[in-house]
Design a protein around this motif. Structure first.
Motif, PDB file in Angstrom:
ATOM      1  N   LYS A  41      -9.523  29.210  -7.507  1.00 23.01           N
ATOM      2  CA  LYS A  41      -8.110  29.583  -7.361  1.00 23.01           C
ATOM      3  C   LYS A  41      -7.694  30.517  -8.495  1.00 23.01           C
ATOM      4  CE  LYS A  41      -6.184  25.697  -4.827  1.00 23.01           C
ATOM      5  NZ  LYS A  41      -5.230  24.581  -4.869  1.00 23.01           N
ATOM      6  N   ALA A  42      -8.129  30.221  -9.715  1.00 21.86           N
ATOM      7  CA  ALA A  42      -7.776  31.058 -10.860  1.00 21.86           C
ATOM      8  C   ALA A  42      -8.380  32.447 -10.728  1.00 21.86           C
ATOM      9  CB  ALA A  42      -8.236  30.401 -12.160  1.00 21.86           C
ATOM     10  N   GLU A  43      -9.611  32.536 -10.265  1.00 24.37           N
ATOM     11  CA  GLU A  43     -10.238  33.840 -10.071  1.00 24.37           C
ATOM     12  C   GLU A  43      -9.524  34.618  -8.972  1.00 24.37           C
ATOM     13  OE1 GLU A  43     -14.456  33.802  -9.534  1.00 24.37           O
ATOM     14  OE2 GLU A  43     -14.799  33.609 -11.686  1.00 24.37           O
ATOM     15  N   ARG A  44      -9.152  33.949  -7.908  1.00 28.92           N
ATOM     16  CA  ARG A  44      -8.428  34.595  -6.810  1.00 28.92           C
ATOM     17  C   ARG A  44      -7.091  35.137  -7.303  1.00 28.92           C
ATOM     18  NH1 ARG A  44      -7.601  37.306  -2.616  1.00 28.92           N
ATOM     19  NH2 ARG A  44      -6.298  36.503  -0.970  1.00 28.92           N
ATOM     20  N   ARG A  45      -6.389  34.333  -8.079  1.00 26.51           N
ATOM     21  CA  ARG A  45      -5.102  34.749  -8.660  1.00 26.51           C
ATOM     22  C   ARG A  45      -5.295  35.990  -9.524  1.00 26.51           C
ATOM     23  NH1 ARG A  45      -2.620  33.214 -13.586  1.00 26.51           N
ATOM     24  NH2 ARG A  45      -0.364  33.348 -13.473  1.00 26.51           N
ATOM     25  N   HIS A  46      -6.332  35.992 -10.329  1.00 24.36           N
ATOM     26  CA  HIS A  46      -6.627  37.131 -11.207  1.00 24.36           C
ATOM     27  C   HIS A  46      -6.869  38.407 -10.389  1.00 24.36           C
ATOM     28  CE1 HIS A  46      -8.377  39.531 -14.422  1.00 24.36           C
ATOM     29  NE2 HIS A  46      -9.400  39.747 -13.621  1.00 24.36           N
ATOM     30  N   VAL A  47      -7.645  38.300  -9.330  1.00 24.89           N
ATOM     31  CA  VAL A  47      -7.953  39.460  -8.481  1.00 24.89           C
ATOM     32  C   VAL A  47      -6.675  40.010  -7.843  1.00 24.89           C
ATOM     33  CG1 VAL A  47      -9.102  40.136  -6.321  1.00 24.89           C
ATOM     34  CG2 VAL A  47     -10.346  38.840  -8.052  1.00 24.89           C
ATOM     35  N   ILE A  48      -5.804  39.126  -7.382  1.00 25.83           N
ATOM     36  CA  ILE A  48      -4.559  39.560  -6.745  1.00 25.83           C
ATOM     37  C   ILE A  48      -3.635  40.222  -7.756  1.00 25.83           C
ATOM     38  CG2 ILE A  48      -2.446  38.706  -5.648  1.00 25.83           C
ATOM     39  CD1 ILE A  48      -4.330  36.791  -4.106  1.00 25.83           C
ATOM     40  N   GLN A  50      -4.505  41.671 -10.513  1.00 27.01           N
ATOM     41  CA  GLN A  50      -5.147  42.923 -10.902  1.00 27.01           C
ATOM     42  C   GLN A  50      -4.872  44.008  -9.855  1.00 27.01           C
ATOM     43  OE1 GLN A  50      -9.465  42.745 -11.164  1.00 27.01           O
ATOM     44  NE2 GLN A  50      -9.362  43.856 -13.109  1.00 27.01           N
ATOM     45  N   ALA A  51      -4.967  43.655  -8.579  1.00 25.86           N
ATOM     46  CA  ALA A  51      -4.678  44.616  -7.503  1.00 25.86           C
ATOM     47  C   ALA A  51      -3.207  45.026  -7.544  1.00 25.86           C
ATOM     48  CB  ALA A  51      -5.034  44.018  -6.148  1.00 25.86           C
ATOM     49  N   TRP A  52      -2.311  44.064  -7.762  1.00 29.30           N
ATOM     50  CA  TRP A  52      -0.887  44.394  -7.876  1.00 29.30           C
ATOM     51  C   TRP A  52      -0.686  45.411  -8.992  1.00 29.30           C
ATOM     52  CZ3 TRP A  52       3.813  43.967  -5.653  1.00 29.30           C
ATOM     53  CH2 TRP A  52       4.904  44.305  -6.442  1.00 29.30           C
ATOM     54  N   ASN A  53      -1.276  45.169 -10.141  1.00 29.07           N
ATOM     55  CA  ASN A  53      -1.107  46.068 -11.282  1.00 29.07           C
ATOM     56  C   ASN A  53      -1.651  47.463 -10.991  1.00 29.07           C
ATOM     57  OD1 ASN A  53       0.274  44.280 -12.924  1.00 29.07           O
ATOM     58  ND2 ASN A  53      -1.595  43.432 -13.778  1.00 29.07           N
ATOM     59  N   LYS A  54      -2.768  47.557 -10.287  1.00 27.95           N
ATOM     60  CA  LYS A  54      -3.313  48.868  -9.929  1.00 27.95           C
ATOM     61  C   LYS A  54      -2.356  49.619  -9.018  1.00 27.95           C
ATOM     62  CE  LYS A  54      -8.242  47.882 -10.216  1.00 27.95           C
ATOM     63  NZ  LYS A  54      -9.474  47.687  -9.434  1.00 27.95           N
ATOM     64  N   VAL A  55      -1.708  48.912  -8.109  1.00 27.49           N
ATOM     65  CA  VAL A  55      -0.852  49.543  -7.104  1.00 27.49           C
ATOM     66  C   VAL A  55       0.565  49.791  -7.624  1.00 27.49           C
ATOM     67  CG1 VAL A  55       0.221  49.178  -4.836  1.00 27.49           C
ATOM     68  CG2 VAL A  55      -2.183  48.612  -5.180  1.00 27.49           C
ATOM     69  N   ARG A 100      -2.311  48.600   0.260  1.00 30.24           N
ATOM     70  CA  ARG A 100      -2.905  49.230  -0.927  1.00 30.24           C
ATOM     71  C   ARG A 100      -3.621  48.212  -1.801  1.00 30.24           C
ATOM     72  NH1 ARG A 100       1.953  53.483  -2.390  1.00 30.24           N
ATOM     73  NH2 ARG A 100       1.517  54.883  -0.641  1.00 30.24           N
ATOM     74  N   MET A 101      -3.052  47.018  -1.908  1.00 33.84           N
ATOM     75  CA  MET A 101      -3.720  45.950  -2.666  1.00 33.84           C
ATOM     76  C   MET A 101      -5.032  45.580  -1.989  1.00 33.84           C
ATOM     77  SD  MET A 101      -0.544  43.484  -3.785  1.00 33.84           S
ATOM     78  CE  MET A 101      -1.631  42.173  -4.339  1.00 33.84           C
ATOM     79  N   ASP A 102      -5.030  45.506  -0.674  1.00 28.93           N
ATOM     80  CA  ASP A 102      -6.234  45.202   0.095  1.00 28.93           C
ATOM     81  C   ASP A 102      -7.310  46.244  -0.190  1.00 28.93           C
ATOM     82  OD1 ASP A 102      -8.013  44.069   1.895  1.00 28.93           O
ATOM     83  OD2 ASP A 102      -7.002  44.867   3.662  1.00 28.93           O
ATOM     84  N   ALA A 103      -6.920  47.518  -0.253  1.00 23.78           N
ATOM     85  CA  ALA A 103      -7.878  48.593  -0.545  1.00 23.78           C
ATOM     86  C   ALA A 103      -8.454  48.477  -1.949  1.00 23.78           C
ATOM     87  CB  ALA A 103      -7.201  49.944  -0.365  1.00 23.78           C
ATOM     88  N   CYS A 104      -7.726  47.824  -2.848  1.00 21.04           N
ATOM     89  CA  CYS A 104      -8.203  47.604  -4.223  1.00 21.04           C
ATOM     90  C   CYS A 104      -8.999  46.305  -4.356  1.00 21.04           C
ATOM     91  CB  CYS A 104      -7.024  47.557  -5.190  1.00 21.04           C
ATOM     92  SG  CYS A 104      -6.167  49.101  -5.401  1.00 21.04           S
ATOM     93  N   GLY A 105      -9.189  45.592  -3.250  1.00 20.02           N
ATOM     94  CA  GLY A 105      -9.948  44.344  -3.283  1.00 20.02           C
ATOM     95  C   GLY A 105      -9.106  43.098  -3.466  1.00 20.02           C
TER      96      GLY A 105
END
Length: 126
Positions: A41-48, A50-55, A100-105
């Motif tokens: 769950k923590a890794e999933r949260r981090h990925v999301i 991170q994608a938000w920040n990129k977008v 866009r977040m989906d495109a960033c993983g």
């Protein structure tokens, strides 16, 4: 691999990333199933996040975001803004942001935008 010393250490150097990955695997493998679920769950949260920040982090809209909260059970990202007009604007943009977040993983099932309660401010508190 390097030679092992009498104290059980390797006589070799390794990069920090390699060390962190091996420690992460060691901790994960030794954890209970419940703790492993928490790690996932923590890794999933981090990925999301991170994608938000990129977008959104450097955008005009992103500057009005006061906080994020990921609800793993509903696969939902809650975005808090500093005003009702920004809540409305980001609500209208949420599917574009999600794509866009989906495109960033960082695929997320749903984005919900809410206005931050009065009295809560972005940034460090005094």
């Amino acid at each position: 691999m390097g030679k092992v010393t009498e104290k059980g250490r390797l006589k070799a150097t390794a990069g920090l990333g390699e060390f962190i990955n091996s420690e992460k695997m060691r901790l994960f493998d030794g954890a209970t199933p419940e703790r492993q679920a928490q790690f996932r769950k923590a890794e999933r949260r981090h990925v999301i996040f991170q994608a938000w920040n990129k977008v959104c982090a450097g955008t005009r809209e992103g500057k009005h975001v006061t906080g994020l909260h990921y609800v793993a059970e509903r696969d939902e990202l809650i975005v808090y803004t500093d005003g009702a007009s920004w809540t409305q604007e980001l609500t209208m943009m949420r599917e574009i942001i999600r794509a866009r977040m989906d495109a960033c993983g960082g695929a997320v099932g749903n984005i919900v935008v809410k206005t931050t309660r009065p009295g809560f401010a972005k940034g460090p508190r005094e």
